[in-house]
Design an enzyme around this catalytic site. Sequence first.
Site, PDB file in Angstrom:
ATOM      1  N   HIS A  31      49.538 -29.854  51.888  1.00 28.50           N
ATOM      2  CA  HIS A  31      50.745 -29.075  51.563  1.00 28.50           C
ATOM      3  C   HIS A  31      51.869 -29.493  52.505  1.00 28.50           C
ATOM      4  O   HIS A  31      51.626 -29.778  53.684  1.00 28.50           O
ATOM      5  CB  HIS A  31      50.440 -27.578  51.690  1.00 28.50           C
ATOM      6  CG  HIS A  31      51.524 -26.715  51.127  1.00 28.50           C
ATOM      7  ND1 HIS A  31      52.698 -26.468  51.793  1.00 28.50           N
ATOM      8  CD2 HIS A  31      51.609 -26.063  49.942  1.00 28.50           C
ATOM      9  CE1 HIS A  31      53.465 -25.688  51.041  1.00 28.50           C
ATOM     10  NE2 HIS A  31      52.821 -25.434  49.904  1.00 28.50           N
TER      11      HIS A  31
ATOM     12  N   GLU B   7      55.347 -31.170  44.551  1.00 30.96           N
ATOM     13  CA  GLU B   7      56.116 -30.067  45.142  1.00 30.96           C
ATOM     14  C   GLU B   7      57.281 -30.644  45.950  1.00 30.96           C
ATOM     15  O   GLU B   7      57.114 -30.964  47.142  1.00 30.96           O
ATOM     16  CB  GLU B   7      55.220 -29.248  46.077  1.00 30.96           C
ATOM     17  CG  GLU B   7      54.056 -28.593  45.384  1.00 30.96           C
ATOM     18  CD  GLU B   7      53.650 -27.308  46.093  1.00 30.96           C
ATOM     19  OE1 GLU B   7      53.678 -26.266  45.441  1.00 30.96           O
ATOM     20  OE2 GLU B   7      53.372 -27.355  47.299  1.00 30.96           O
TER      21      GLU B   7
ATOM     22  N   SER C 115      59.326 -22.914  43.827  1.00 29.69           N
ATOM     23  CA  SER C 115      60.092 -21.802  43.269  1.00 29.69           C
ATOM     24  C   SER C 115      59.814 -21.570  41.787  1.00 29.69           C
ATOM     25  O   SER C 115      60.707 -21.182  41.032  1.00 29.69           O
ATOM     26  CB  SER C 115      61.596 -21.997  43.520  1.00 29.69           C
ATOM     27  OG  SER C 115      61.856 -22.029  44.923  1.00 29.69           O
TER      28      SER C 115
ATOM     29  N   GLU D  13      53.974 -27.884  54.086  1.00 30.01           N
ATOM     30  CA  GLU D  13      54.074 -27.077  55.325  1.00 30.01           C
ATOM     31  C   GLU D  13      53.071 -27.564  56.361  1.00 30.01           C
ATOM     32  O   GLU D  13      53.352 -27.533  57.561  1.00 30.01           O
ATOM     33  CB  GLU D  13      53.890 -25.585  54.995  1.00 30.01           C
ATOM     34  CG  GLU D  13      55.116 -25.029  54.282  1.00 30.01           C
ATOM     35  CD  GLU D  13      54.840 -23.852  53.356  1.00 30.01           C
ATOM     36  OE1 GLU D  13      53.742 -23.263  53.425  1.00 30.01           O
ATOM     37  OE2 GLU D  13      55.731 -23.533  52.545  1.00 30.01           O
TER      38      GLU D  13
ATOM     39  N   GLY E 102      53.955 -20.272  45.004  1.00 28.20           N
ATOM     40  CA  GLY E 102      53.919 -19.619  46.302  1.00 28.20           C
ATOM     41  C   GLY E 102      54.399 -18.184  46.194  1.00 28.20           C
ATOM     42  O   GLY E 102      53.651 -17.274  45.832  1.00 28.20           O
ATOM     43  N   GLY E 103      55.686 -17.952  46.489  1.00 26.68           N
ATOM     44  CA  GLY E 103      56.256 -16.606  46.552  1.00 26.68           C
ATOM     45  C   GLY E 103      55.915 -15.727  45.359  1.00 26.68           C
ATOM     46  O   GLY E 103      55.525 -14.558  45.530  1.00 26.68           O
TER      47      GLY E 103
ATOM     48  N   ASN F  98      49.301 -19.795  45.718  1.00 29.20           N
ATOM     49  CA  ASN F  98      49.153 -20.083  47.144  1.00 29.20           C
ATOM     50  C   ASN F  98      49.746 -18.922  47.946  1.00 29.20           C
ATOM     51  O   ASN F  98      50.958 -18.787  48.034  1.00 29.20           O
ATOM     52  CB  ASN F  98      49.886 -21.400  47.466  1.00 29.20           C
ATOM     53  CG  ASN F  98      49.872 -21.724  48.952  1.00 29.20           C
ATOM     54  OD1 ASN F  98      49.133 -21.119  49.724  1.00 29.20           O
ATOM     55  ND2 ASN F  98      50.694 -22.689  49.348  1.00 29.20           N
ATOM     56  N   TRP F  99      48.855 -18.122  48.513  1.00 28.04           N
ATOM     57  CA  TRP F  99      49.320 -16.926  49.232  1.00 28.04           C
ATOM     58  C   TRP F  99      49.842 -17.264  50.628  1.00 28.04           C
ATOM     59  O   TRP F  99      50.378 -16.386  51.311  1.00 28.04           O
ATOM     60  CB  TRP F  99      48.190 -15.896  49.338  1.00 28.04           C
ATOM     61  CG  TRP F  99      47.787 -15.286  48.017  1.00 28.04           C
ATOM     62  CD1 TRP F  99      48.275 -15.577  46.771  1.00 28.04           C
ATOM     63  CD2 TRP F  99      46.800 -14.258  47.813  1.00 28.04           C
ATOM     64  NE1 TRP F  99      47.658 -14.816  45.815  1.00 28.04           N
ATOM     65  CE2 TRP F  99      46.741 -13.990  46.429  1.00 28.04           C
ATOM     66  CE3 TRP F  99      45.950 -13.554  48.669  1.00 28.04           C
ATOM     67  CZ2 TRP F  99      45.867 -13.039  45.879  1.00 28.04           C
ATOM     68  CZ3 TRP F  99      45.081 -12.601  48.130  1.00 28.04           C
ATOM     69  CH2 TRP F  99      45.046 -12.347  46.754  1.00 28.04           C
ATOM     70  N   LYS F 100      49.622 -18.502  51.059  1.00 29.15           N
ATOM     71  CA  LYS F 100      50.066 -18.938  52.407  1.00 29.15           C
ATOM     72  C   LYS F 100      49.544 -17.949  53.474  1.00 29.15           C
ATOM     73  O   LYS F 100      48.471 -17.365  53.285  1.00 29.15           O
ATOM     74  CB  LYS F 100      51.584 -19.074  52.456  1.00 29.15           C
ATOM     75  CG  LYS F 100      52.124 -19.912  51.302  1.00 29.15           C
ATOM     76  CD  LYS F 100      53.519 -20.378  51.533  1.00 29.15           C
ATOM     77  CE  LYS F 100      54.034 -21.059  50.283  1.00 29.15           C
ATOM     78  NZ  LYS F 100      55.276 -21.779  50.489  1.00 29.15           N
TER      79      LYS F 100
ATOM     80  N   GLY G 213      60.090 -22.456  48.288  1.00 33.66           N
ATOM     81  CA  GLY G 213      60.552 -21.253  48.966  1.00 33.66           C
ATOM     82  C   GLY G 213      62.064 -21.142  49.053  1.00 33.66           C
ATOM     83  O   GLY G 213      62.590 -20.282  49.755  1.00 33.66           O
TER      84      GLY G 213
HETATM   85  C1  PEP Z   1      54.151 -23.596  47.578  1.00 32.12           C
HETATM   86  O1  PEP Z   1      54.186 -23.267  48.758  1.00 32.12           O
HETATM   87  O2  PEP Z   1      53.208 -24.279  47.198  1.00 32.12           O
HETATM   88  C2  PEP Z   1      55.251 -23.164  46.725  1.00 32.12           C
HETATM   89  C3  PEP Z   1      55.426 -23.799  45.612  1.00 32.12           C
HETATM   90  O3  PEP Z   1      56.013 -22.109  47.176  1.00 32.12           O
HETATM   91  P1  PEP Z   1      57.186 -21.360  46.335  1.00 32.12           P
HETATM   92  O4  PEP Z   1      56.648 -21.106  44.957  1.00 32.12           O
HETATM   93  O5  PEP Z   1      57.425 -20.106  47.104  1.00 32.12           O
HETATM   94  O6  PEP Z   1      58.354 -22.276  46.316  1.00 32.12           O
END
Ligand code: PEP
Length: 258
Positions: free
Chosen positions: A100, A175, A220, A102, A241-242, A10-12, A181
Amino acid sequence: MARKPLIAGNWKMNNTIGEAVVLAQEISNEMEPDWLDAVDVAVFPPFTDLKPVYTVFEFDKLGVAVGAQNVFWEPSGAYTGEISIPMLRGIGCAYCIVGHSERRQYFGETNEDVNRKVAALVADGTQRIDPIVCVGESLAVRDEGSYLEFVEAQVKAAFAGIDAEAAAHAVVAYEPIWAIGTGRTATPEQAQEVCGAIRETLSALFGDVAAQMRVLYGGSMNEGNAELLLSQPDIDGGLVGGASLKAASFIQIVKAAL
Ligand code: PEP
């Protein structure tokens, strides 16, 4: 039943078109063609980058898929700023993230919105766009102890009115908000506990079909913790994500799923 793992990046809201094409190319360059026999890999760029990223992967013919981070449930009409399912189909999306945390937190998405999006996505199977339905509790809910009930309610709400045949290709991503994050990953035991409970909920809703539905962990996930998380019986992949913004890290996570 053996479920093929899915690693989803997920590049957000990151990467302009040029940056997205470079990242897609780097991922493609580091992938071995036979990996895709054992693991499904998809990236979720912003809408503006979907087509160029799709084109990179299509040219390289490795089978890396693209997906969208969000969608609106109506097929067309006066909904300024929204993107529809036929539009995503037109550019080759195979998946779509729905609900999601967010989007729930910053854009007011409710369980009802999530349900309408999931229902619209699974309604027409001609060119599938499989939803990745995100669920997960806040730190307050975790500390208070009712996280299993909370997540179960989110899953039930997301799939309300949807039958087993339609739900069969949907994916659920657990999640925990406190792990997104933050660098604070759920332990494999914590993640397995909730992913196992999600599968029980899916089983209560859809019977045997639940055994073929993929449940991912996200929060994470990185090259250091992916292998242990992915070895849990009810964790069928990761929503990353990251760590998906760096080709080398993302590739290590894909390798951990092989
Ligand atoms: C996400 O936004 O779906 C996520 C899991 O982010 P991160 O891996 O950065 O925690």
